[in-house]
Enzyme design. Structure first.
Site, short mmCIF file in Angstrom:
data_model
loop_
_atom_site.label_atom_id
_atom_site.label_comp_id
_atom_site.label_asym_id
_atom_site.label_seq_id
_atom_site.Cartn_x
_atom_site.Cartn_y
_atom_site.Cartn_z
N TRP A 93 -0.29 -6.76 -6.85
CA TRP A 93 -0.58 -5.67 -7.93
C TRP A 93 0.93 -4.85 -8.34
O TRP A 93 1.04 -4.69 -9.57
CB TRP A 93 -1.75 -5.06 -7.83
CG TRP A 93 -2.12 -4.27 -9.11
CD1 TRP A 93 -1.95 -3.01 -9.20
CD2 TRP A 93 -2.36 -5.03 -10.41
NE1 TRP A 93 -2.48 -2.74 -10.69
CE2 TRP A 93 -2.61 -3.75 -11.36
CE3 TRP A 93 -2.44 -6.25 -10.61
CZ2 TRP A 93 -3.20 -4.05 -12.57
CZ3 TRP A 93 -2.98 -6.53 -12.19
CH2 TRP A 93 -3.16 -5.54 -12.91
N ASN A 94 1.48 -4.52 -7.30
CA ASN A 94 2.69 -3.64 -7.56
C ASN A 94 3.71 -4.55 -8.27
O ASN A 94 4.55 -4.16 -9.31
CB ASN A 94 3.42 -3.23 -6.30
CG ASN A 94 2.77 -2.21 -5.52
OD1 ASN A 94 1.82 -1.53 -5.96
ND2 ASN A 94 2.88 -2.17 -4.13
N VAL A 103 14.72 -5.82 -0.77
CA VAL A 103 15.62 -5.37 -2.06
C VAL A 103 14.66 -4.38 -2.84
O VAL A 103 13.38 -4.27 -2.63
CB VAL A 103 15.80 -6.66 -2.76
CG1 VAL A 103 16.92 -7.64 -2.05
CG2 VAL A 103 14.54 -7.38 -3.12
N HIS A 132 4.01 -13.93 -6.56
CA HIS A 132 2.77 -14.26 -6.06
C HIS A 132 1.60 -13.39 -6.76
O HIS A 132 0.48 -13.54 -6.49
CB HIS A 132 2.73 -13.66 -4.61
CG HIS A 132 3.03 -12.18 -4.34
ND1 HIS A 132 4.23 -11.56 -4.88
CD2 HIS A 132 2.49 -11.41 -3.41
CE1 HIS A 132 3.92 -10.24 -4.68
NE2 HIS A 132 3.14 -9.94 -3.78
N ASP A 168 -6.10 5.82 1.01
CA ASP A 168 -6.10 4.48 0.61
C ASP A 168 -7.26 3.65 0.37
O ASP A 168 -8.17 4.24 1.37
CB ASP A 168 -5.34 3.62 1.63
CG ASP A 168 -4.56 2.35 1.26
OD1 ASP A 168 -5.27 1.68 0.55
OD2 ASP A 168 -3.51 1.97 1.41
N GLY A 206 -5.51 -13.13 -0.92
CA GLY A 206 -5.97 -11.89 -1.49
C GLY A 206 -6.38 -11.95 -2.92
O GLY A 206 -7.07 -12.67 -3.54
N HIS A 256 0.96 -1.18 -0.13
CA HIS A 256 0.18 -0.04 -0.02
C HIS A 256 0.91 1.12 0.12
O HIS A 256 0.49 2.18 -0.56
CB HIS A 256 -0.90 -0.09 1.27
CG HIS A 256 -1.94 -1.00 1.04
ND1 HIS A 256 -3.46 -0.73 0.84
CD2 HIS A 256 -2.06 -2.34 1.29
CE1 HIS A 256 -4.03 -1.87 0.92
NE2 HIS A 256 -3.24 -2.89 1.16
#
Length: 457
Positions: A354-355, A334, A351, A111, A374, A15
């Site tokens: 979305w980012n 990282v 996984h 958010d 999720g 987020h």
């Protein structure tokens, strides 16, 4: 008068990162930006990133928002969800903070995990501002959660092989819906429903996606043909990386590897696998002919990350990884965008947070999706349809079954050796670049947003 906007992220790196990128993008378009930071932060990664960001962006104002502590009745509740709840319960503390800003703000970007704050803020006479939601997920998943208050999903839980059709929207596979949503008492579910009720009160939904990548869903959301009234959906992705003073720990090893020879393996900042699954993953990586850079995480919150690599992997597996010099395993945070941009990286085992998807799309990087929880099955569906990656659906949700090393080996080889996939992923990268060229879809929408903010001043 200078256009001044405030941004309020919630909790978790998934987020925080899009908010930092959005803050940087707005500041680069001559907006004065204040970033509200909920304190205390849940993870060390969040604290470190915020400090680094403000050092590199002294023109962006920091305003700490001290939230009320929450004592969970259930100690097993996700600490990030508890922070969402703490922000929402502390919303009455926001108006004095926002009113103190100079020049006065014209808009607050919230958010989606704390969208319900709009209910109380919009009724406060001391604030006369516009509200926007930043959606930190795909347009595909957003289209589901925007309709959650009008659905009774537990009725569908026995029909996982069926499709769910909502008026005006592409159908959803019921098996892709996160299992917690079938339980109306689950904290994840109650928070999503509460936040989705506030969506109709905002001026727009800003999203880290781009029109070409999710054209069918974006057009449906903006068509006016859905069963509920939705604000304008504003896709301005892929979000551009921002400058910071952080350094990536792993690039020196990557510099020694041949072009497109390394598979990057990372399952996000919040995914903690069982030791058995970690060992199967490690064995699968060693069985491949591919080099690998593996970012390993064993707990949800890095402040309590005390388990060493040897304990997680076992001395035998760790010893073989070191002996073969085939790969590198790291446990620290990282800079993922730097790793994905490195010429040695040829594939991304992810996984499908979305980012991560948007960072891969921006670089035309082929993905192997292992959807764990999720929104990730919805995201993987987008990845697969766009031609960006592969998705072995039978691997299930995290912990549903033990995915064996042979399965992992096979799919990694497919990822790294499929020339058609590489070509399709490259096409995605080209479209992502075009979205930000002058007159591109995302560039134009960001211009629209700036214009709306300026008119409010």
């Amino acid at each position: 008068m200078e256009t001044h906007v405030a941004l309020l992220p919630s909790a978790g790196m998934g987020h925080l990162m899009p908010f930092l990128r959005l803050a940087s993008m707005l500041a680069s378009r001559n907006c004065k930006v204040t970033l509200l930071t909920a304190q205390p932060a849940v993870s060390s990664a969040e604290s470190n990133h915020l400090n680094s960001f403000f050092t590199a962006h002294p023109h962006i104002q920091r305003l700490d928002f001290h939230v009320l502590p929450i004592h969970p009745s259930n100690p097993h509740h996700d600490p990030f969800f508890l922070q969402f709840e703490a922000i929402i319960r502390s919303v009455h503390l926001l108006p004095p903070l926002l009113s103190s800003l100079s020049p006065p703000i014209s808009a607050l970007f919230l958010d989606i995990a704390a969208a319900t704050c709009v209910d109380q803020l919009s009724d406060d006479p001391s604030l006369s501002i516009s509200y926007y939601i930043l959606s930190t997920t795909s347009a595909r998943f957003f289209s589901l959660i925007s309709h959650l208050p009008h659905l009774t999903l537990e009725d569908h839980s026995k029909y996982s092989n069926k499709k769910l059709q909502l008026p005006g929207l592409p159908p959803f596979s019921i098996s892709n819906i996160p299992p917690p949503l079938f339980n109306p008492e689950n904290l994840f579910t109650t928070q999503l429903i509460s936040n989705s009720r506030a969506i109709s009160k905002v001026k727009g939904i800003v999203s880290n996606t781009f029109r070409w990548f999710e054209s069918e869903t974006i057009e449906a959301l903006n068509s006016g043909n859905t069963s509920i009234t939705l604000p304008q959906f504003l896709p301005i992705g892929p979000f551009k990386p921002y400058e910071d003073d952080g350094k990536c720990c792993s690039l020196s090893w990557l510099d020694e590897q041949p072009t497109k020879s390394v598979v990057y393996v990372s399952f996000g900042s919040r995914t903690a696998m069982s030791k058995d699954q970690i060992k199967e993953l490690g064995e699968g990586l060693l069985k491949t002919t591919q080099k690998f850079l593996w970012v390993l995480k064993s707990v949800k919150v890095d402040k309590v990350e005390e388990t060493g690599l040897e304990e997680l992997l076992g001395s035998s597996l760790l010893g073989r990884i070191k002996e073969k010099r085939q790969g590198m395993v790291v446990k620290e945070w990282v800079k993922q965008e730097d790793i994905l941009a490195h010429p040695a990286i040829g594939g991304f085992f992810s996984h499908c947070g979305w980012n991560s998807v948007m960072e891969a799309a921006q670089r035309g990087m082929p993905m192997l999706a292992w959807t764990l929880n999720g929104d990730q099955r919805f995201n993987a569906e987008v990845v697969e349809k766009a031609g960006l990656g592969l998705w072995p659906k039978n691997w299930g949700w995290l912990g549903e079954r033990l995915v064996k090393s042979e399965e992992i080996e096979e799919k990694i080889e497919d990822l790294m050796q499929d020339h058609k996939l590489r070509s399709m992923a490259q096409k995605v990268g080209e479209e992502a670049i075009q979205a930000w060229e002058i007159g591109g879809t995302s560039e134009k929408v960001l211009g629209q947003i700036i214009e709306m903010l300026t008119l409010k001043v």
